[in-house]
Design a protein around this motif. Structure first.
Motif, PDB file in Angstrom:
ATOM      1  N   VAL A 454       0.835  -1.205   0.000  1.00  0.00           N
ATOM      2  CA  VAL A 454       0.000   0.000   0.000  1.00  0.00           C
ATOM      3  C   VAL A 454       0.869   1.254   0.000  1.00  0.00           C
ATOM      4  N   PHE A 457       0.444   4.806  -2.198  1.00  0.00           N
ATOM      5  CA  PHE A 457      -0.946   5.187  -2.407  1.00  0.00           C
ATOM      6  C   PHE A 457      -1.415   6.077  -1.254  1.00  0.00           C
ATOM      7  N   ARG A 459      -4.795   7.135  -1.236  1.00  0.00           N
ATOM      8  CA  ARG A 459      -6.176   6.757  -1.010  1.00  0.00           C
ATOM      9  C   ARG A 459      -6.575   5.660  -1.981  1.00  0.00           C
ATOM     10  N   PHE A 460      -7.749   5.112  -1.751  1.00  0.00           N
ATOM     11  CA  PHE A 460      -8.368   4.165  -2.683  1.00  0.00           C
ATOM     12  C   PHE A 460      -9.805   4.604  -2.928  1.00  0.00           C
ATOM     13  N   GLN A 501      -8.701   6.342   3.084  1.00  0.00           N
ATOM     14  CA  GLN A 501      -7.256   6.522   3.113  1.00  0.00           C
ATOM     15  C   GLN A 501      -6.566   5.166   2.973  1.00  0.00           C
ATOM     16  N   ALA A 502      -5.305   5.212   2.577  1.00  0.00           N
ATOM     17  CA  ALA A 502      -4.578   3.975   2.298  1.00  0.00           C
ATOM     18  C   ALA A 502      -4.466   3.072   3.515  1.00  0.00           C
ATOM     19  N   LEU A 505      -6.793  -0.005   3.770  1.00  0.00           N
ATOM     20  CA  LEU A 505      -6.677  -1.162   2.875  1.00  0.00           C
ATOM     21  C   LEU A 505      -6.378  -2.475   3.610  1.00  0.00           C
TER      22      LEU A 505
END
Length: 526
Positions: A454, A457, A459-460, A501-502, A505
């Motif tokens: 992750v 990154f 965000r997703f 937010q990352a 994940l």
């Protein structure tokens, strides 16, 4: 048009010497099938499986679902050849569907002419031309209409063998072996019919036919297994898919599934034949041979597939499965339709009824709010185009990870294929015998990894599913598994999407999302 008959070579049917006063009708009918499919063709890979086929054209790897097991090796090989003329993958795959539609219409025409006469055969072209389900599968990048063509071809050749023309045994064996390379399920559904027809073949020719079919299968099976990474890799991928999807949906899991599937089969029958479905209540003309022989042949053609779909596996979204059983039904309904059209002295009423039925079928294909309608194809294409445009314009692929669902429409496959600059990961993780893994896409290629990083990154975002109660309920179930404030709604162009937010994940992917990635399994290989 008078018909006279004579017994031929000790066979079970009588050779017809019916003069067809409109020999160009078949040519015009098949051309009409091709033109209608070309005019309404899809322009974007419509289904999850369609994307799998396009990915397989670039790199064949069933373990990574490029395409999904069992691989459809000859279909992918043919698509690669077609791309030399039509480079865009969806266009090439749809071109195969259009050609298969024309071939299926021709095979149904020949079969109907054998079973009945040229007049009924011409009517079969009308039925096929305006079949809502066949029309749909002739415009999208799926293999079901190809299987319908092979079913018609194998059925026609096997009938000639069964009727005493044993010289057709070798062509039937070749067609059977090739069909299995396009859709291996064809061998399962039509194997009993092919073997039944061989009962009429005597001596060395019977065994030569069996050896021919086996040799043809080996010619594509060996290179397929080699391309898939070996026998163990190939069968492992096939076994995993079976255990996670069809294997869990047999009647052994729930006896009530059989009732639901029988109802689904009846509904798909209506989707395939539309208004012509009412002809099921009319008697069939005998034709120039013994009805019991045709009924016996028909049973070996249809019953194995019906048993599989009723008791093993079938879902509405895979309605094209039933097309493998459709050619003989088209032939029978065409004879009944011709009998209806000529059953009255005043033929205006039957003609008006047929015209109304054609209009109803066109309306069903064109405007019904169903998976297999032209309206749904166009709505999907507009939606996917708009989403990808807005994601590309408002999101940074270097800092944004796309999370997609395992959905036939607007799932991670469509996100990964049409937004290749983004990294896309499939939710949820997939269970294997040796632990959890996750499907990831980037640059239109799939990796099945034990872990992914992750890092990098910020965000997703969840790729938006189609609007609907069932899709919305599933997304709410996913949200309920996460802390209350970990997911928010943001606007991306014209779309409201869920984002986080990352750091969230690892909560979505507890076994595979890491701060640093492990070595990926290239193409899902051990």
């Amino acid at each position: 048009m008078d018909a006279r008959s004579e017994q031929e070579n000790g066979g079970l049917y009588f050779k017809k010497s019916v003069r067809d006063h409109s020999p160009l009708f078949a040519t015009f009918g098949i051309a009409a099938v091709g033109l209608t499919r070309i005019f309404f063709r899809s322009h974007i890979l419509y289904d999850l499986d369609s994307v799998n086929f396009a990915l397989g054209m670039a790199r064949f790897d069933p373990a990574a679902h490029q395409p999904h097991p069992p691989g459809y090796f000859l279909y992918v090989c043919l698509a690669r050849l077609v791309t030399r003329l039509l480079p865009e993958p969806n266009t090439a795959l749809v071109a195969i569907s259009i050609a298969a539609s024309c071939g299926a219409a021709w095979m149904i025409y020949l079969l109907t002419r054998e079973w009945f006469d040229a007049r009924a055969a011409r009517m079969s072209l009308v039925l096929f031309l305006f079949s809502p389900l066949c029309w749909f599968h002739g415009i999208v990048a799926l293999t079901y209409i190809v299987e319908a063509f092979f079913s018609g071809l194998i059925g026609y050749l096997c009938w000639r063998v069964y009727a005493g023309k044993t010289g057709f045994a070798i062509p039937a064996a070749i067609a059977f072996g090739l069909a299995a390379g396009f859709r291996p399920s064809t061998a399962l559904f039509l194997g009993p019919l092919w073997l039944f027809s061989l009962c009429r073949v005597r001596g060395a020719r019977r065994w030569l036919a069996v050896l021919t079919a086996g040799a043809v299968m080996l010619l594509w099976f060996v290179p397929m297994v080699e391309a898939a990474g070996g026998v163990r890799q190939y069968w492992g991928a096939l076994g995993h898919l079976w255990s996670t999807v069809p294997g869990r949906r047999t009647v052994f899991a729930s006896p009530w599934l059989a009732v639901a599937r029988i109802a689904t089969i009846c509904w798909i029958f209506v989707l395939c034949f539309g208004s012509a479905s009412a002809l099921v209540f009319r008697p069939s003309p005998d034709g120039p041979f013994r009805p019991a022989d045709r009924a016996r042949f028909l049973g070996f053609w249809i019953v194995p597939g019906l048993l599989f779909f009723a008791f093993i596996f079938l879902s509405y979204i895979n309605s094209g499965y039933l097309l493998v059983l459709s050619p003989p039904v088209f032939a029978i309904l065409a004879a009944r339709l011709y009998g209806f059209a000529t059953s009255r002295r005043n033929r205006w009423w039957p003609r008006m009824a047929i015209a109304a039925g054609i209009a109803a079928n066109c309306g069903l294909f064109g405007f019904a709010p169903l998976y297999c309608s032209y309206r749904s194809v166009r709505d999907f294409e507009r939606t996917l185009t708009a989403i990808t445009q807005d994601f590309r314009a408002h999101l940074n692929p270097k800092t944004t990870l796309i999370v997609g669902f395992d959905s036939h429409f607007l799932g991670y496959r469509h996100a990964g294929y049409y937004l290749p600059e983004f990294a896309t990961v499939q939710y949820p993780e997939v269970g294997y015998s040796d632990g959890k893994r996750v499907f990831m896409m980037h640059g239109r290629d799939t990796q099945v990894v034990r872990a992914f990083s992750v890092d990098g990154f910020e965000r997703f975002v969840f790729f938006p599913l189609p609007v609907g109660g069932e899709y919305g309920a599933y997304v709410n179930e996913v949200r309920a598994k996460l802390p209350k404030d970990s997911i928010a709604t943001m606007t991306v162009g014209r779309w409201k999407v869920l984002t986080g937010q990352a750091w969230v994940l690892p909560l979505l992917f507890p076994s595979t999302a890491k701060g640093a990635t492990d070595e990926p399994l290239q193409g899902g290989r051990n």
